[in-house]
Design a protein around this motif. Sequence first.
Motif, PDB file in Angstrom:
ATOM      1  N   ARG A   1      22.001 -17.913  29.640  1.00 45.32           N
ATOM      2  CA  ARG A   1      21.016 -18.709  28.906  1.00 45.32           C
ATOM      3  C   ARG A   1      20.940 -20.146  29.393  1.00 45.32           C
ATOM      4  NH1 ARG A   1      18.785 -16.316  24.459  1.00 45.32           N
ATOM      5  NH2 ARG A   1      18.015 -18.335  23.720  1.00 45.32           N
ATOM      6  N   ARG A   2      22.074 -20.743  29.778  1.00 44.21           N
ATOM      7  CA  ARG A   2      22.050 -22.164  30.173  1.00 44.21           C
ATOM      8  C   ARG A   2      21.599 -22.270  31.634  1.00 44.21           C
ATOM      9  NH1 ARG A   2      23.716 -27.272  28.512  1.00 44.21           N
ATOM     10  NH2 ARG A   2      24.522 -26.456  26.545  1.00 44.21           N
ATOM     11  N   THR A   3      20.331 -22.556  31.826  1.00 42.36           N
ATOM     12  CA  THR A   3      19.737 -22.595  33.164  1.00 42.36           C
ATOM     13  C   THR A   3      19.807 -24.009  33.750  1.00 42.36           C
ATOM     14  OG1 THR A   3      17.579 -22.809  32.084  1.00 42.36           O
ATOM     15  CG2 THR A   3      18.249 -20.603  32.826  1.00 42.36           C
ATOM     16  N   GLU A   4      21.009 -24.474  33.952  1.00 46.13           N
ATOM     17  CA  GLU A   4      21.297 -25.754  34.592  1.00 46.13           C
ATOM     18  C   GLU A   4      22.751 -25.707  35.038  1.00 46.13           C
ATOM     19  OE1 GLU A   4      21.742 -29.276  32.286  1.00 46.13           O
ATOM     20  OE2 GLU A   4      23.247 -28.362  30.996  1.00 46.13           O
ATOM     21  N   SER A   5      23.202 -26.785  35.698  1.00 52.93           N
ATOM     22  CA  SER A   5      24.620 -26.935  36.040  1.00 52.93           C
ATOM     23  C   SER A   5      25.140 -28.210  35.398  1.00 52.93           C
ATOM     24  CB  SER A   5      24.804 -26.995  37.559  1.00 52.93           C
ATOM     25  OG  SER A   5      24.522 -25.751  38.144  1.00 52.93           O
ATOM     26  N   ARG A   6      26.322 -28.077  34.754  1.00 53.13           N
ATOM     27  CA  ARG A   6      26.902 -29.228  34.054  1.00 53.13           C
ATOM     28  C   ARG A   6      28.373 -28.928  33.791  1.00 53.13           C
ATOM     29  NH1 ARG A   6      24.331 -33.060  30.560  1.00 53.13           N
ATOM     30  NH2 ARG A   6      22.421 -31.830  30.757  1.00 53.13           N
ATOM     31  N   GLY A   7      29.249 -29.833  34.200  1.00 47.52           N
ATOM     32  CA  GLY A   7      30.658 -29.672  33.892  1.00 47.52           C
ATOM     33  C   GLY A   7      31.212 -28.351  34.389  1.00 47.52           C
ATOM     34  N   GLY A   8      31.817 -27.595  33.474  1.00 50.33           N
ATOM     35  CA  GLY A   8      32.446 -26.336  33.815  1.00 50.33           C
ATOM     36  C   GLY A   8      31.491 -25.173  33.953  1.00 50.33           C
ATOM     37  N   HIS A   9      30.192 -25.439  33.927  1.00 48.92           N
ATOM     38  CA  HIS A   9      29.172 -24.392  34.098  1.00 48.92           C
ATOM     39  C   HIS A   9      28.335 -24.750  35.318  1.00 48.92           C
ATOM     40  CE1 HIS A   9      25.919 -21.590  33.243  1.00 48.92           C
ATOM     41  NE2 HIS A   9      25.051 -22.597  33.216  1.00 48.92           N
ATOM     42  N   PHE A  10      28.484 -23.972  36.395  1.00 55.04           N
ATOM     43  CA  PHE A  10      27.732 -24.249  37.619  1.00 55.04           C
ATOM     44  C   PHE A  10      26.894 -23.047  38.001  1.00 55.04           C
ATOM     45  CE2 PHE A  10      27.059 -24.387  42.199  1.00 55.04           C
ATOM     46  CZ  PHE A  10      26.478 -25.646  42.322  1.00 55.04           C
TER      47      PHE A  10
ATOM     48  N   PHE B   1      20.445 -22.944  39.693  1.00 56.43           N
ATOM     49  CA  PHE B   1      19.998 -24.131  38.950  1.00 56.43           C
ATOM     50  C   PHE B   1      21.050 -25.222  39.141  1.00 56.43           C
ATOM     51  CE2 PHE B   1      18.030 -20.561  36.704  1.00 56.43           C
ATOM     52  CZ  PHE B   1      16.713 -20.977  36.605  1.00 56.43           C
ATOM     53  N   PRO B   2      21.157 -25.793  40.345  1.00 58.64           N
ATOM     54  CA  PRO B   2      22.305 -26.648  40.679  1.00 58.64           C
ATOM     55  C   PRO B   2      22.312 -28.028  40.037  1.00 58.64           C
ATOM     56  CG  PRO B   2      20.771 -26.569  42.504  1.00 58.64           C
ATOM     57  CD  PRO B   2      20.259 -25.578  41.504  1.00 58.64           C
ATOM     58  N   ALA B   3      21.197 -28.451  39.447  1.00 55.83           N
ATOM     59  CA  ALA B   3      21.132 -29.796  38.864  1.00 55.83           C
ATOM     60  C   ALA B   3      21.244 -29.725  37.345  1.00 55.83           C
ATOM     61  CB  ALA B   3      19.827 -30.484  39.255  1.00 55.83           C
ATOM     62  N   ALA B   4      21.722 -30.821  36.770  1.00 52.68           N
ATOM     63  CA  ALA B   4      21.724 -30.934  35.311  1.00 52.68           C
ATOM     64  C   ALA B   4      20.300 -31.176  34.826  1.00 52.68           C
ATOM     65  CB  ALA B   4      22.635 -32.081  34.868  1.00 52.68           C
ATOM     66  N   ASP B   5      19.957 -30.599  33.680  1.00 52.89           N
ATOM     67  CA  ASP B   5      18.628 -30.750  33.089  1.00 52.89           C
ATOM     68  C   ASP B   5      18.795 -31.408  31.726  1.00 52.89           C
ATOM     69  OD1 ASP B   5      16.097 -30.558  32.032  1.00 52.89           O
ATOM     70  OD2 ASP B   5      15.822 -28.432  32.478  1.00 52.89           O
ATOM     71  N   ASP B   6      18.840 -32.738  31.718  1.00 49.74           N
ATOM     72  CA  ASP B   6      19.089 -33.462  30.473  1.00 49.74           C
ATOM     73  C   ASP B   6      17.971 -33.255  29.451  1.00 49.74           C
ATOM     74  OD1 ASP B   6      21.489 -34.453  31.376  1.00 49.74           O
ATOM     75  OD2 ASP B   6      20.626 -36.305  32.153  1.00 49.74           O
ATOM     76  N   ALA B   7      16.743 -33.102  29.932  1.00 50.21           N
ATOM     77  CA  ALA B   7      15.619 -32.958  29.008  1.00 50.21           C
ATOM     78  C   ALA B   7      15.725 -31.677  28.195  1.00 50.21           C
ATOM     79  CB  ALA B   7      14.300 -32.984  29.785  1.00 50.21           C
ATOM     80  N   ALA B   8      16.199 -30.605  28.819  1.00 45.51           N
ATOM     81  CA  ALA B   8      16.238 -29.311  28.135  1.00 45.51           C
ATOM     82  C   ALA B   8      17.603 -28.943  27.583  1.00 45.51           C
ATOM     83  CB  ALA B   8      15.776 -28.206  29.102  1.00 45.51           C
TER      84      ALA B   8
END
Length: 569
Positions: free
Chosen positions: A520-529, A533-540
Motif C-alpha cells: 500500500r505505501r507507494t513511496e520510499s521512506r526510512g525502513g521501507h524502500f 517508488f524510490p522517492a519519498a512522497d510527502d504530499a501523499a
Amino acid sequence: MGSPVRLARTLAAPAAGWVAQADVVVVGSGIAGLTAALRLRRRVDRVLLVTKGQLASGSTVWAQGGIAAALDPEDSPAAHRADTLTAGVGLCDPAAVDVLVGEGPVRVRELVAAGARFDTDADGRISLTREGGHGADRIAHAGGDATGAEISRALVAQLEAVRTDPGIEVIEHALVLDLLTAAPDGDGRPGPACGVTLHVIGEGTRDGVGAALGRAVVLATGGIGQVYASSTNPAQATGDGLVAALRAGAAVADVEFVQFHPTVLWLGAGVKGQLPLVSEAVRGEGALLLDTDGVRFMPALHPLAELAPRDVVAHAIVRRMAETGSDHVFLDARHLGADFLRGRFPTIHERLLAEGIDLTTDLIPVAPAQHYHSGGVLTDLDGRTTVPGLYAAGEVACTGVHGANRLASNSLLEGLVFGHRAAERIARHVGGVVQREPVARPGEAALVAATVRARVQRLAQSGPGVIRTEAGLAAAAQGLAAIPTRADAVPGVVAAPQVAEWETTNLHQVAALLTAAATRRTESRGGHFREDFPAADDAAWTRRLVGTLDPDGALEWRDGPLTVGGPFD
C-alpha cells in the motif's frame, strides 16, 4: 490492490485446562515487560509475568550498543529530540518523542539506582559514546558491548528478590497463544481484553494450555525477526504479540517499517536464523565500511558517512554489493588498536573469534539483516491500545517514537520509558475495572504446518525485505495466500496444535501483514524502500497506515494522524 487479506481471529488450540488469576498480566521479560511488572507490583495486589523463555531471555539481553539519553550537561533533550525526528523521516509522533527524551534521563538514573552498572570514566561519571544518527555523545553502555545483558540482569535481580512474594507470579517457558476478550461491542468487534491463553512449554509447575485472567494485559513480547530468513533477533521473536493483538481487534500501525541492521556478520549465503550483529558502536568509535574492492564508499553518500541513519547505510551497502557483484562488504576497525578494541568490545571480539575472525587484525565481512520493527500495536502515550484493557510497550508497540526508522539505541529507552508509563496508567485505573468474562471469538481458527516455516521466511525476504518492488510483493502475497491455514484439516498433512505450528502460524500472519502494508505505501521512506517508488512522497504519505481486522477477519486500512488522539480517550 487485489483481494483483501483475511486472517483467522484465533489459533487452533485445545481448551484451557487450568486458570490463573491476577490484577494484571504482563507478557514478556525484556526491558519493557520487566519495567512494567516491577512498577505494577508496587501498586497492585497481584501481577502475573509470562515469558516465553526464562526471565533473562528477552530481546533486551542481545542489545550491544547501549541506551540513549541526554545525560551529559552539554547535551539536551531538545538535541536528542531533533536527532530522533530526523531519523524518523517525518513520521514520528512529536508528542511521543518529547516523552521519550524528557523522561529518559530520569528513567536511566533509576536503573542505576536499581543496580545497573554502566561503564564509567575516571571521575565515576557514566561514559557516553556516539552512534549513527546522533549529533552528540549520549549512548550509555555496560561491559563495553553488553548493555542489554546488564540492564536485564539488574531488572531480573529485582524480580528474583520478590519470587517468594505472593503478589507476583512468574510463569517461564510459556507461549501466549491468544488474547482473551469479553463480549463484542455493537459492531461485532471483540470486547475488552480480559486475559490470555498460554501454553507452558514442558517446564515449570503448570503444563499444557491454560488461561491467565486479568483486569488488564500488557504486551511486551518483542519483535518479528524470525519472519525473515536472517535476523539478529532471538529465536523467540516470532511476532506472537503483534498478531495476537491484531486478532483481538487492536489496531496496528507503521508495520511496513522494518529496520535492517547494516552490519550483521556475514557467514555465507546458506546461513539462517539468528545472526550476530557487529554493533553500530564499532562504527561510532571510528570503524570504516569498505567494499570488496577496498573502497570506502559512505563519505560520498551522506555527511555523517558511516554514522548515517541505519536505513541509509543499509541501502548503501545493498547497492554497493550489487555494483561489485558481492554478497557482503567489509567493516575495518584495525586502525583503532588491539587493546582498545578488546577493552571496548569484548563480547563482539569473542563472538568473532568463534567464527575465526580477529577484530583487531582482520576485515569483518558484514551485510544487512533484519534487526528491529519500528511499527507495531498502535498505542497512546500511556501504552493504551485501541482495545480497552490491553496495553503494549517495547518493540511490539507503535508509540510513534521511531516513525519510519529507529534512531540507534532509542529502543531500550523506549521500553524503559513506556513500560513505566503503562504501569502507572494501569495502577491509577485498574482498581475501578471489573474482571470481565472471556467469550469465544467467531470464525475458523488457524493452524499452519511447521514444515512451511522456511517457505514463509523466503517469501518475507523476497517480498517485504530490504529492497521491495510491486512484483516482489505481489509474488509474496500470492505465495502466502496459497499456504493452507488449517493444515490439521488437510488430508495427509502432518500438523497438530503445538509450539512449532503456533509459531509458524504467527509468522505467516506477520508476513501477510507486512506484505499488505508494504504494497500500500507507494513511496520510499526510512525502513521501507520501494525500488519502483524510490522517492519519498510527502504530499501523499506523511501519515500513518493503520490496520485492523473486521469481524470476518478481513484486513482493513485507514489513514492515521501522526499524533495519536481520539481512539484512546
